[in-house]
Design an enzyme around this catalytic site. Sequence first.
Site, PDB file in Angstrom:
ATOM      1  N   VAL A 242       0.836  -1.203   0.000  1.00  0.00           N
ATOM      2  CA  VAL A 242       0.000   0.000   0.000  1.00  0.00           C
ATOM      3  C   VAL A 242       0.871   1.255   0.000  1.00  0.00           C
ATOM      4  CG1 VAL A 242      -1.677   1.311   1.340  1.00  0.00           C
ATOM      5  CG2 VAL A 242      -1.908  -1.163   1.137  1.00  0.00           C
ATOM      6  N   ALA A 243       1.927   1.206   0.813  1.00  0.00           N
ATOM      7  CA  ALA A 243       2.782   2.382   0.918  1.00  0.00           C
ATOM      8  C   ALA A 243       3.490   2.684  -0.394  1.00  0.00           C
ATOM      9  CB  ALA A 243       3.804   2.168   2.025  1.00  0.00           C
TER      10      ALA A 243
ATOM     11  N   ASP B 161       4.784  32.780 -39.567  1.00  0.00           N
ATOM     12  CA  ASP B 161       4.444  33.852 -40.500  1.00  0.00           C
ATOM     13  C   ASP B 161       5.239  35.084 -40.114  1.00  0.00           C
ATOM     14  OD1 ASP B 161       2.498  32.440 -41.751  1.00  0.00           O
ATOM     15  OD2 ASP B 161       0.851  33.239 -40.545  1.00  0.00           O
TER      16      ASP B 161
ATOM     17  N   ASP C  98      -3.262  31.640 -40.285  1.00  0.00           N
ATOM     18  CA  ASP C  98      -4.494  32.361 -39.955  1.00  0.00           C
ATOM     19  C   ASP C  98      -5.609  32.167 -40.969  1.00  0.00           C
ATOM     20  OD1 ASP C  98      -3.271  33.784 -41.913  1.00  0.00           O
ATOM     21  OD2 ASP C  98      -2.794  35.523 -40.678  1.00  0.00           O
TER      22      ASP C  98
ATOM     23  N   ASN D 211       9.520   6.317  -0.331  1.00  0.00           N
ATOM     24  CA  ASN D 211       9.330   4.866  -0.265  1.00  0.00           C
ATOM     25  C   ASN D 211      10.507   4.171   0.406  1.00  0.00           C
ATOM     26  OD1 ASN D 211       6.897   5.031  -1.442  1.00  0.00           O
ATOM     27  ND2 ASN D 211       7.520   4.310  -3.460  1.00  0.00           N
TER      28      ASN D 211
ATOM     29  N   THR E 212       0.541  13.200   4.615  1.00  0.00           N
ATOM     30  CA  THR E 212       1.647  14.143   4.714  1.00  0.00           C
ATOM     31  C   THR E 212       2.285  14.432   3.365  1.00  0.00           C
ATOM     32  OG1 THR E 212       3.141  12.376   5.263  1.00  0.00           O
ATOM     33  CG2 THR E 212       2.106  13.516   7.098  1.00  0.00           C
TER      34      THR E 212
END
Length: 921
Positions: free
Chosen positions: A284-285, A331, A642, A708, A741
């Site tokens: 999970v971490a 252009d 354009d 981690n 956190t």
Amino acid sequence: MKQDDNKQDLMQIQIDDFYKQLGTSNEGLSDKEAEKRLSKYGPNVITQGKQGSRVKDFLQHFISVMAILLWVSGLISMFAGMMELGIAIWAVNIINGLFSYWQARAAKKATDSLKKMLPSYAQVIRDNKKIQINVEDMVPGDVFQITAGNNISADARIISNDALEVDESALTGESNLVHKQVDYQHSYGRFGIKNEVFAGTIASAGSALAVATKTGMETELGHIAKLTQSNKKITSPLEIELNRLTRQISLIAIFIGLVFFVSAILFVHYPVAKSFIFALGMIVAFIPEGLLPTVTLSLAQGVQRMAKKHALVKSLNSVETLGETTVIASDKTGTLTQNQMTINHIWLLNKVYQVTGEGYLNNGEIQFKGSKVTTESDDDLMKLLKISALNSDTEIKRDDNQKPKIIGTPTEAAHSILVAKSGIDKNKILEEFPRIKELTFDSNRKRMTTIHHTKDGQILIAVKGALSSLLAKSTKIVDQGKIRDITADDKNIINEADDGYAAKGLRSLAMAYRIIPETMNSSEYTIENTENDLIFIGFTVMADPPRPEVYDAVKKAQKAGIKIIMVTGDSGLTAKSVAQKIGIVSDQARVITDTDLNQMSDDELSEAVKGEIIFARVAPEQKYRIVKANQRNGEIVASTGDGVNDAPALKQADIGIAMGMTGTDVAKDAADMILTDDNFASIVTAIEEGRTVYSNIQKFLVYILNSNLPEAIPSALFLFSRGLIPLPLTVMQILTVDLGTDMLPALGLGAEQSEPGIMEKPPRARNAHLLTKSIIWKAFGWYGLFASIVSTAAYFFINYLHGWPGVALASSGANYREATTMTLAAIVFAQIAAAINCRTQRSSVFKIGIFSNHRVVIGLIFEVLILLFLIYVPFFQGIFDTGPLKLVNWIFLIAIPIPLILVEELRKWIVRKMEATKNLK
Ligand code: ATP
């Protein structure tokens, strides 16, 4: 069917009845009536249908593969008797889901708000005056002008037509252009009425006047939209890469979990259920659940920042591509230059007039301090001025404050000013030579023609256009009041004179005319039967200074390894002179004109664009080849445009850029980005933002990943010491780092400003991955390593204070609780340093200001607050096995970020030094 019959009737009935039925006339509605109708029929918009259900939208954030894994994990924990852990895992999941929902909404809001920044306009006749209104304000009964290149904004009946051709593919799927006419005729099908046009289709050529019959959701487009409204979501390459990344990391997490599971059984002899839960915590971490929404939000915020800097990006995808851009094909007129033309010379075969007195266009306003240029006695000059007056759609009007305003294009505006300066009354001339028809200007033939009656029953054909284009069609010339055949010598003299001006960066526009007997009616005048055998009069010379910001923007782009290629309809010499002046090319640059280009093979062109190059006198269609030629060389091309014919190039370019002020709807539709100020400098700014967003994503990737390692190391210590070292960080505590956190500072990093030097690096390679080796190294081998060292040190520090190594490491009770709390707090404080360190990749954070990103600061304050809650609120103490810390512990913690920031500053300094020496070599 009844409705269809009604519709047919409306298109079929006599025009007077039609006006009566719609309560309008060819003078248009009155303002008051229009207002009434607007409140009756509602705004002319296609409203979005239900965008799927909100609930479904919301739930989506809770049913991803990762989320399901977490739900199951939580459930297993609960069944295994670890209720609190189960709840905590579910809490992680819920908080993540809510957070990602919020981020997705914020991202959508950011992109939706852009749509409002690009209003579309319609030219309508109200109270017998042509005015410009917001398309949304159009009502049934409005008489409006349809012009080539623009969207048709309502279902309407045509009341006057000038070769209008419409692209109805948006409704019919048929890509053939459809000719429209004033008279009723029904070929077949729902859209087969020849005098009817539909909202959402595009005028591709010609022009027309039409009366709106239906607006908004009542139009055919509205009916279709009701049936098919769906919001197809396109996944960007970045999102695909992130999905892949999340999956990869998740697999690694599961693998590590497995190793921990087996190790817990083998080394610490944990029971299977307990080992499982232990491993689960690790998985999970490690899974970076919040990554994708954070990235989407950060892209959307980038898009918002770009919008503030005049670049509207239509999809998040383009933000990424912008950062990869290697070539800008731009252009000249209006993009690199100001598009504020001032005529300073008039060239006639035997005389050159200098035009003095300031008269120029400034923000659509004329500033007029005129001295007069004409001498009535000069017939040739009078001819040129009269042709300028007649062949023009630009008008000088006075606004409510009696200030003169220009309505029209800058090239024509300059001529209107010249005419006004010379004391000629344009309206009088038009009375003398009433206009029958106009053959509109287009960038391919580079000419415009107007056709007029003369007093003596003849036809005057007035032509203006590019010098080369007019000379090619001229067989005669005016020479001191007389007309004679034009000779090769004349042409040489004219071209030489023009070259002289062009070499100074000046533009020229030539005038010619012809008088023919009246033998046709107005619809029979075509380009073919009018624009030849012309009598050449002379040309005007205009200055169009470069935009002041362009000089720096060009330098910046070049430093960033981006090549600029000027692609212009103007002459080669003018183009080169301007390009040199603003620093795009040196005098060695090769100029390729439309004729050269036609003779070149694709391979030759690809070879040619590798060097310094300018394209001049090119037609918009040729831009497509230029874009392709660059792409064959592996370039990522941004191209501007354009007009209608620019659309293929805009679509082909990796980033098609349309001009917001002067661009047609077709160009805007085809483009990926729209410049609201038509300014080249905004392209470079957008590229800088694109690069910034990408580097910010890398920044928070490092930040999210680095924690981690310190989360895993304590468990590894526990396992591989066979339980001799008690677990320094409990599974529940690991979750808290993930739970709250980490998130907010990561968001803050996504909104980081451009880092100094970001435009001094070459563009990122297209195939470069987000997670480069250096990112992985930084996350785990550098930030992660330091965080692991300080958190482990914190753990042993507490034990040391309690007598270790004299006594064994505490494995339960108050001392153990204090030690694990300290490990957790140390990780949080190491994360504070990491958040600050991650803010820059190579510059010193002190240089950009350590507190300059408020979001990061707020994120960090929250991070500490959450930690304080966990440590001091009894309720949380119970759940997370935490306890209060002593003053000495706090001193240890507060000291942590200092060495971590200093060491990283040293690394960045070394990187900068090394880069500087590399650049010197
Ligand atoms: P760029 O392509 O960089 O925008 P440009 O304005 O010169 O430059 P076009 O608009 O394609 O490019 O115009 C090509 C040429 O046609 C101009 O150089 C000019 O000589 C001529 N021209 C421009 N506007 C008009 C006009 N309204 N009537 C007649 N001729 C025109």
